[in-house]
Design a protein around this motif. Sequence first.
Motif, PDB file in Angstrom:
ATOM      1  N   ALA A  68       0.835  -1.207   0.000  1.00  0.00           N
ATOM      2  CA  ALA A  68       0.000   0.000   0.000  1.00  0.00           C
ATOM      3  C   ALA A  68       0.866   1.252   0.000  1.00  0.00           C
ATOM      4  O   ALA A  68       0.636   2.199  -0.766  1.00  0.00           O
ATOM      5  N   PHE A  69       1.902   1.272   0.822  1.00  0.00           N
ATOM      6  CA  PHE A  69       2.775   2.440   0.917  1.00  0.00           C
ATOM      7  C   PHE A  69       3.723   2.521  -0.279  1.00  0.00           C
ATOM      8  O   PHE A  69       4.043   3.612  -0.754  1.00  0.00           O
ATOM      9  N   PHE A  70       4.164   1.377  -0.746  1.00  0.00           N
ATOM     10  CA  PHE A  70       4.970   1.311  -1.969  1.00  0.00           C
ATOM     11  C   PHE A  70       4.195   1.951  -3.127  1.00  0.00           C
ATOM     12  O   PHE A  70       4.730   2.785  -3.863  1.00  0.00           O
ATOM     13  N   GLY A  71       2.920   1.569  -3.270  1.00  0.00           N
ATOM     14  CA  GLY A  71       2.101   2.091  -4.353  1.00  0.00           C
ATOM     15  C   GLY A  71       1.763   3.557  -4.195  1.00  0.00           C
ATOM     16  O   GLY A  71       1.762   4.319  -5.172  1.00  0.00           O
ATOM     17  N   LEU A  72       1.483   3.987  -2.969  1.00  0.00           N
ATOM     18  CA  LEU A  72       1.170   5.400  -2.738  1.00  0.00           C
ATOM     19  C   LEU A  72       2.367   6.282  -3.074  1.00  0.00           C
ATOM     20  O   LEU A  72       2.219   7.357  -3.674  1.00  0.00           O
ATOM     21  N   THR A 122      -4.017  -5.764   7.288  1.00  0.00           N
ATOM     22  CA  THR A 122      -3.076  -4.990   6.478  1.00  0.00           C
ATOM     23  C   THR A 122      -3.075  -5.476   5.032  1.00  0.00           C
ATOM     24  O   THR A 122      -2.986  -4.671   4.097  1.00  0.00           O
ATOM     25  N   LEU A 123      -3.180  -6.774   4.849  1.00  0.00           N
ATOM     26  CA  LEU A 123      -3.257  -7.326   3.498  1.00  0.00           C
ATOM     27  C   LEU A 123      -4.483  -6.805   2.762  1.00  0.00           C
ATOM     28  O   LEU A 123      -4.414  -6.400   1.592  1.00  0.00           O
ATOM     29  N   ALA A 124      -5.620  -6.792   3.448  1.00  0.00           N
ATOM     30  CA  ALA A 124      -6.862  -6.315   2.839  1.00  0.00           C
ATOM     31  C   ALA A 124      -6.766  -4.835   2.476  1.00  0.00           C
ATOM     32  O   ALA A 124      -7.304  -4.396   1.449  1.00  0.00           O
ATOM     33  N   THR A 125      -6.076  -4.064   3.290  1.00  0.00           N
ATOM     34  CA  THR A 125      -5.919  -2.633   3.014  1.00  0.00           C
ATOM     35  C   THR A 125      -5.171  -2.398   1.713  1.00  0.00           C
ATOM     36  O   THR A 125      -5.574  -1.577   0.883  1.00  0.00           O
ATOM     37  N   ALA A 126      -4.073  -3.117   1.525  1.00  0.00           N
ATOM     38  CA  ALA A 126      -3.295  -2.965   0.296  1.00  0.00           C
ATOM     39  C   ALA A 126      -4.096  -3.384  -0.922  1.00  0.00           C
ATOM     40  O   ALA A 126      -4.069  -2.715  -1.970  1.00  0.00           O
ATOM     41  N   GLN A 127      -4.837  -4.471  -0.814  1.00  0.00           N
ATOM     42  CA  GLN A 127      -5.637  -4.940  -1.944  1.00  0.00           C
ATOM     43  C   GLN A 127      -6.775  -3.967  -2.245  1.00  0.00           C
ATOM     44  O   GLN A 127      -7.129  -3.752  -3.411  1.00  0.00           O
ATOM     45  N   ALA A 128      -7.346  -3.362  -1.205  1.00  0.00           N
ATOM     46  CA  ALA A 128      -8.411  -2.379  -1.414  1.00  0.00           C
ATOM     47  C   ALA A 128      -7.891  -1.158  -2.163  1.00  0.00           C
ATOM     48  O   ALA A 128      -8.561  -0.634  -3.074  1.00  0.00           O
ATOM     49  N   LEU A 129      -6.685  -0.712  -1.814  1.00  0.00           N
ATOM     50  CA  LEU A 129      -6.100   0.422  -2.522  1.00  0.00           C
ATOM     51  C   LEU A 129      -5.836   0.092  -3.983  1.00  0.00           C
ATOM     52  O   LEU A 129      -6.035   0.928  -4.873  1.00  0.00           O
ATOM     53  N   MET A 130      -5.390  -1.125  -4.259  1.00  0.00           N
ATOM     54  CA  MET A 130      -5.165  -1.526  -5.637  1.00  0.00           C
ATOM     55  C   MET A 130      -6.469  -1.475  -6.431  1.00  0.00           C
ATOM     56  O   MET A 130      -6.505  -0.974  -7.562  1.00  0.00           O
ATOM     57  N   LEU A 131      -7.569  -1.965  -5.848  1.00  0.00           N
ATOM     58  CA  LEU A 131      -8.866  -1.944  -6.532  1.00  0.00           C
ATOM     59  C   LEU A 131      -9.342  -0.516  -6.759  1.00  0.00           C
ATOM     60  O   LEU A 131      -9.934  -0.202  -7.802  1.00  0.00           O
ATOM     61  N   THR A 225       9.220   2.817   2.800  1.00  0.00           N
ATOM     62  CA  THR A 225       8.680   1.946   1.746  1.00  0.00           C
ATOM     63  C   THR A 225       8.202   2.765   0.558  1.00  0.00           C
ATOM     64  O   THR A 225       8.359   2.352  -0.601  1.00  0.00           O
ATOM     65  N   ALA A 226       7.623   3.939   0.812  1.00  0.00           N
ATOM     66  CA  ALA A 226       7.164   4.805  -0.272  1.00  0.00           C
ATOM     67  C   ALA A 226       8.329   5.301  -1.126  1.00  0.00           C
ATOM     68  O   ALA A 226       8.196   5.458  -2.346  1.00  0.00           O
ATOM     69  N   LEU A 227       9.484   5.544  -0.510  1.00  0.00           N
ATOM     70  CA  LEU A 227      10.662   5.950  -1.282  1.00  0.00           C
ATOM     71  C   LEU A 227      11.032   4.866  -2.292  1.00  0.00           C
ATOM     72  O   LEU A 227      11.424   5.155  -3.428  1.00  0.00           O
ATOM     73  N   ALA A 228      10.920   3.613  -1.862  1.00  0.00           N
ATOM     74  CA  ALA A 228      11.218   2.492  -2.762  1.00  0.00           C
ATOM     75  C   ALA A 228      10.249   2.470  -3.935  1.00  0.00           C
ATOM     76  O   ALA A 228      10.638   2.148  -5.065  1.00  0.00           O
ATOM     77  N   ALA A 244       2.272  -1.346  -8.854  1.00  0.00           N
ATOM     78  CA  ALA A 244       2.513  -0.520  -7.673  1.00  0.00           C
ATOM     79  C   ALA A 244       2.013  -1.164  -6.386  1.00  0.00           C
ATOM     80  O   ALA A 244       2.632  -1.010  -5.328  1.00  0.00           O
ATOM     81  N   PHE A 245       0.883  -1.881  -6.467  1.00  0.00           N
ATOM     82  CA  PHE A 245       0.286  -2.467  -5.263  1.00  0.00           C
ATOM     83  C   PHE A 245       0.371  -3.990  -5.277  1.00  0.00           C
ATOM     84  O   PHE A 245      -0.472  -4.671  -4.699  1.00  0.00           O
ATOM     85  N   ASN A 246       1.394  -4.495  -5.927  1.00  0.00           N
ATOM     86  CA  ASN A 246       1.542  -5.942  -6.073  1.00  0.00           C
ATOM     87  C   ASN A 246       1.737  -6.618  -4.724  1.00  0.00           C
ATOM     88  O   ASN A 246       2.590  -6.224  -3.922  1.00  0.00           O
ATOM     89  N   LEU A 247       0.953  -7.666  -4.479  1.00  0.00           N
ATOM     90  CA  LEU A 247       1.050  -8.407  -3.225  1.00  0.00           C
ATOM     91  C   LEU A 247       2.438  -8.990  -3.027  1.00  0.00           C
ATOM     92  O   LEU A 247       2.913  -9.119  -1.887  1.00  0.00           O
ATOM     93  N   ASN A 248       3.126  -9.322  -4.110  1.00  0.00           N
ATOM     94  CA  ASN A 248       4.463  -9.910  -4.000  1.00  0.00           C
ATOM     95  C   ASN A 248       5.442  -8.985  -3.282  1.00  0.00           C
ATOM     96  O   ASN A 248       6.401  -9.454  -2.658  1.00  0.00           O
ATOM     97  N   ILE A 249       5.215  -7.671  -3.381  1.00  0.00           N
ATOM     98  CA  ILE A 249       6.099  -6.723  -2.707  1.00  0.00           C
ATOM     99  C   ILE A 249       6.008  -6.898  -1.196  1.00  0.00           C
ATOM    100  O   ILE A 249       7.014  -6.959  -0.493  1.00  0.00           O
ATOM    101  N   SER A 250       4.766  -6.997  -0.706  1.00  0.00           N
ATOM    102  CA  SER A 250       4.565  -7.190   0.736  1.00  0.00           C
ATOM    103  C   SER A 250       5.141  -8.524   1.197  1.00  0.00           C
ATOM    104  O   SER A 250       5.806  -8.600   2.243  1.00  0.00           O
ATOM    105  N   ILE A 251       4.892  -9.569   0.412  1.00  0.00           N
ATOM    106  CA  ILE A 251       5.372 -10.901   0.798  1.00  0.00           C
ATOM    107  C   ILE A 251       6.892 -10.950   0.757  1.00  0.00           C
ATOM    108  O   ILE A 251       7.540 -11.480   1.669  1.00  0.00           O
TER     109      ILE A 251
END
Length: 336
Positions: A68-72, A122-131, A225-228, A244-251
Amino acid sequence: MGEIDTDSGNWRFAALAVLVAAVVLLPQFVQNAFALDIFIRILLFSFIGVAWNLMGGYAKQLSLGHAAFFGLGAYTSTLMQIDFNISPWIGMVAGGIVAMLASLPIGWLCFRLRGPYFTIATLATAQALMLIFLKFRDFAWGAEGTTIPNLGNSPLMMQFESKAAYYYVVLGLLALALLITWRIERSWMGYYLVAIGEDEDAAEAIGVNAPRMKRDIFMLSAFLTALAGTFYVQYIYFIDPNTAFNLNISIEAALVAIVGGIGTLWGPVIGTVLLETTSTLLQSWLGSSTGGIQLTVYSLILMAVILWRPTGLMGLFNEAWQRYLDRKPARMRTSP
């Protein structure tokens, strides 16, 4: 009463100096673009892993939503660049601030939960932002995404002709994250985070303000994380929600820290070197002819570390170093 011998400390300092020199000078000797790309990705995921480790390692708040922060960060800097022609260097900082602000409501909601429930939230939050960004066609290019204009060699716009320049940028980011972690690790904040990670209720009982500590470290982790995210989209010249909001980044951020050793300074770096190098080389050698084999080997490494070395590779190295010190004659360790 003996005085502790400083030989081992001097040896470790010398080894670190040699390692730093080798890392800094590496692009001067490695000219192959593919090899440099591997090193850049190792440094990038080391940086993300170190940022995640502040939250997931020291405080043991196992987040799977750092995408989520990576994508933002990625979208903030890209929107500022394309719509307002603002340098990504400025957009990078702005994206970090946006991620920090976003971490406040996200943390306020997720920190009400603990254990696996916090991780799922936290996982759901990142996926919600992607949607959400998938639907923002007019504002953020929707599912199609957009390419970042190629300006050639334009350092002020974070665009370079050589991969070596990108290497040094991400190396600087990693050095920044390691320095911040080192300072926190040796401060009262680091001790409080470890106490929260071990037993949050007990930490609060002795006066630790756990909600505030978790909020502050979450904000810092989100900022880094946002800098990355900004660096990555500038490196690949493309952005879309799935990137930007790829789940693989979090994993990946969590796995490199777990394999290397959570709650340690160098753990995420060591974990990234092992996992990213193995994955990249297998994918390069085997290609798509044996689909999934690189993921299988990746999984086997992860399971082996978790089953036999739950403290990670840093735990293994620390044990080996301690055995080496124990074998040294007493006269080498102390002086009269």
